[in-house]
Design a protein around this motif. Structure first.
Motif, PDB file in Angstrom:
ATOM      1  N   MET A  40      99.198  32.383 -45.127  1.00 40.15           N
ATOM      2  CA  MET A  40      97.884  32.831 -44.660  1.00 40.15           C
ATOM      3  C   MET A  40      97.332  31.912 -43.577  1.00 40.15           C
ATOM      4  O   MET A  40      96.749  32.377 -42.586  1.00 40.15           O
ATOM      5  N   LEU A  41      97.487  30.615 -43.743  1.00 42.37           N
ATOM      6  CA  LEU A  41      96.994  29.671 -42.732  1.00 42.37           C
ATOM      7  C   LEU A  41      97.795  29.777 -41.445  1.00 42.37           C
ATOM      8  O   LEU A  41      97.243  29.637 -40.342  1.00 42.37           O
ATOM      9  N   ALA A  45      96.213  30.759 -37.772  1.00 43.23           N
ATOM     10  CA  ALA A  45      96.470  30.022 -36.529  1.00 43.23           C
ATOM     11  C   ALA A  45      97.054  30.943 -35.462  1.00 43.23           C
ATOM     12  O   ALA A  45      96.598  30.959 -34.312  1.00 43.23           O
ATOM     13  N   ARG A  46      98.048  31.708 -35.837  1.00 41.51           N
ATOM     14  CA  ARG A  46      98.767  32.536 -34.864  1.00 41.51           C
ATOM     15  C   ARG A  46      97.875  33.614 -34.253  1.00 41.51           C
ATOM     16  O   ARG A  46      97.876  33.831 -33.045  1.00 41.51           O
ATOM     17  N   LEU A 134      91.017  32.737 -55.520  1.00 40.75           N
ATOM     18  CA  LEU A 134      90.797  31.627 -54.601  1.00 40.75           C
ATOM     19  C   LEU A 134      90.500  32.073 -53.171  1.00 40.75           C
ATOM     20  O   LEU A 134      90.116  31.250 -52.338  1.00 40.75           O
ATOM     21  N   VAL A 135      90.659  33.372 -52.882  1.00 39.25           N
ATOM     22  CA  VAL A 135      90.269  33.869 -51.561  1.00 39.25           C
ATOM     23  C   VAL A 135      88.783  33.601 -51.345  1.00 39.25           C
ATOM     24  O   VAL A 135      88.372  33.052 -50.323  1.00 39.25           O
ATOM     25  N   ILE A 164      94.603  40.476 -48.469  1.00 32.17           N
ATOM     26  CA  ILE A 164      94.306  39.068 -48.199  1.00 32.17           C
ATOM     27  C   ILE A 164      94.738  38.687 -46.790  1.00 32.17           C
ATOM     28  O   ILE A 164      93.995  38.031 -46.046  1.00 32.17           O
ATOM     29  N   GLU A 165      95.925  39.126 -46.396  1.00 29.07           N
ATOM     30  CA  GLU A 165      96.409  38.785 -45.055  1.00 29.07           C
ATOM     31  C   GLU A 165      95.535  39.402 -43.972  1.00 29.07           C
ATOM     32  O   GLU A 165      95.237  38.763 -42.958  1.00 29.07           O
TER      33      GLU A 165
END
Length: 196
Positions: A40-41, A45-46, A134-135, A164-165
């Motif tokens: 996810m991180l 970033a991308r 945790l989202v 989530i993505e």
């Protein structure tokens, strides 16, 4: 000049270092110990075109809560530092992002006043090694430490991974828009003359 910040935070539960370049190209180097969270991180970033390094040693023998929440805190602090005085930026950003059956909305205001609203439900407790509860914890911590107003909503969706993505990607695109410059804005975009 590139807008860059590096922030470290060490507690009895986590040891975290985050570096972000707001004016990057989407390169990332992520290691949180939670595979799906790394994914996810990396997507953040991308799709935001941020250069991002995240290194976390957390108490994963307990669970992922401290690792994810504390990463949100440190990433939010790094974003706030990297953005700087906010002169010339658009301040607001939003994205409605599709991912297969999922449609996610994200809206950001870099106003200096933290507020967070999330409208999303998850039917499965886990995606891989990531607790879906945790989202909310991650984005709440990030929005408050960055002093931003952040809204996230799942408009349609069934698959938890997709939901989530899509939220992470929509947030990335909204933040990229909010941090971008507009030549017509010569100071901060506020009737008060200040943000915060």
């Amino acid at each position: 000049m590139e807008r860059y910040a590096e922030v470290g935070r060490k507690t009895g539960e986590t040891d975290i270092t985050v570096a972000i370049n707001i004016d990057g190209t989407g390169k990332s180097n992520i290691d949180t110990g939670i595979g799906f969270f790394d994914h996810m991180l990396d997507a953040f970033a991308r799709h935001g075109l941020f250069d991002l390094t995240v290194k976390v040693k957390g108490d994963l023998n307990v669970d992922g809560h401290h690792t994810v929440e504390d990463t949100g805190i440190v990433l939010g602090q790094a974003i706030a530092q990297a953005i700087g005085d906010k002169k010339g930026i658009k301040r607001y950003g939003y994205m409605i992002l599709p991912m297969d059956e999922t449609l996610a909305l994200s809206a950001v205001d870099l106003c200096g006043r933290p507020y967070f609203v999330m409208d999303a439900t998850f039917n499965a407790p886990m995606v891989g090694d990531f607790d879906t509860q945790l989202v909310n914890e991650f984005f709440y911590a990030l929005s408050y430490s960055a002093a931003m107003n952040l809204h996230l909503r799942i408009i349609t969706g069934m698959n938890e991974h997709h939901k989530i993505e899509a939220m992470f990607k929509a947030f990335a695109k909204a933040l990229d828009s909010a941090t971008s410059y507009d030549d017509r804005i010569t100071d901060v975009l506020s009737t008060k003359g200040s943000l915060g």
